[in-house]
Scaffold this active site. Sequence first.
Site, PDB file in Angstrom:
ATOM      1  N   GLY A   1      -0.420  -4.644   0.960  1.00 30.61           N
ATOM      2  CA  GLY A   1      -1.642  -4.454   0.200  1.00 30.61           C
ATOM      3  C   GLY A   1      -1.614  -5.145  -1.148  1.00 30.61           C
TER       4      GLY A   1
ATOM      5  N   GLU B   1      -2.628  -8.605  -0.459  1.00 30.86           N
ATOM      6  CA  GLU B   1      -4.050  -8.610  -0.115  1.00 30.86           C
ATOM      7  C   GLU B   1      -4.910  -8.498  -1.367  1.00 30.86           C
ATOM      8  OE1 GLU B   1      -4.444  -6.762   4.303  1.00 30.86           O
ATOM      9  OE2 GLU B   1      -3.422  -5.479   2.860  1.00 30.86           O
TER      10      GLU B   1
ATOM     11  N   ALA C   1       0.853  -1.191   0.000  1.00 27.78           N
ATOM     12  CA  ALA C   1       0.000   0.000   0.000  1.00 27.78           C
ATOM     13  C   ALA C   1       0.889   1.241   0.000  1.00 27.78           C
ATOM     14  CB  ALA C   1      -0.911  -0.010   1.222  1.00 27.78           C
TER      15      ALA C   1
END
Length: 257
Positions: free
Chosen positions: A108, A111, A62
């Site tokens: 992220g 994910e 992220a």
Amino acid sequence: MTTIVKNVDKQVAYLTIQSPPANALSSQLIKDLSTFLGEIEEDDNVKVIIIHGEGRFFSAGADIKEFTSLQAHSDYENLAKSGQQVFQRLEDFRIPVIAAIHGAALGGGLELAMACHIRIVGENAKLGLPELNLGIIPGFAGTQRLPRYIGTSKAYEMILSGEPISGTDAAAFGLANRAVPDESVLEEAAQLAKTIAAKSKPTIHHVMKLVNYTRSDKFVAGMEAEAKAFGTIFGSEDATEGIQAFVEKRKPDFKDK
């Protein structure tokens, strides 16, 4: 400029993450992903989606620097919830989504990959959730999806250590469908996509819906708890120190506070 580029080749839609140098996932990029999913949903021609990254990585995490612009705990919790919602939409999508992972899928990025239905990974790619190294925790349902693929014991190890695993190990543990030579990732994903696209669309849509019934009812509650914890942890001194250390490229000095 961070963005996603969409290209449709016959019945396969390619979504390419373009956020140099590491394809970090900003909130705007996640919104763009949601927009493209909406467009693809209305396109009767598309039967399969491939998500991949331009450059050296699938996505190395992220956008940590974006986190520093947020203030209240609720800002962080809302950030986690918005990312979770888009990734949940992806996982519930009636069109199969293949993640073609090269270089790295971290934080992220992993994910996002775990929200896809199929993962083709380069043998030497690095996959992991390194958030605890920064004094924070996963926020886009990483704590909920990773155990589903590799079991709770290995998930504890990966999340608590913050250490990544190779693409080869990811395939062996069940996190990836298969590991292939790094230079062949997109080609292998494309070949699989063509195989799927040759099937009847109604059969594809029914399978996508039916397999989802295997998901535990506790998954949504787990996501909500993760988002709340994500917001809470960002109020800690260690989170501030960890993120600052990351930006300054030094080892953090955690005080356990």
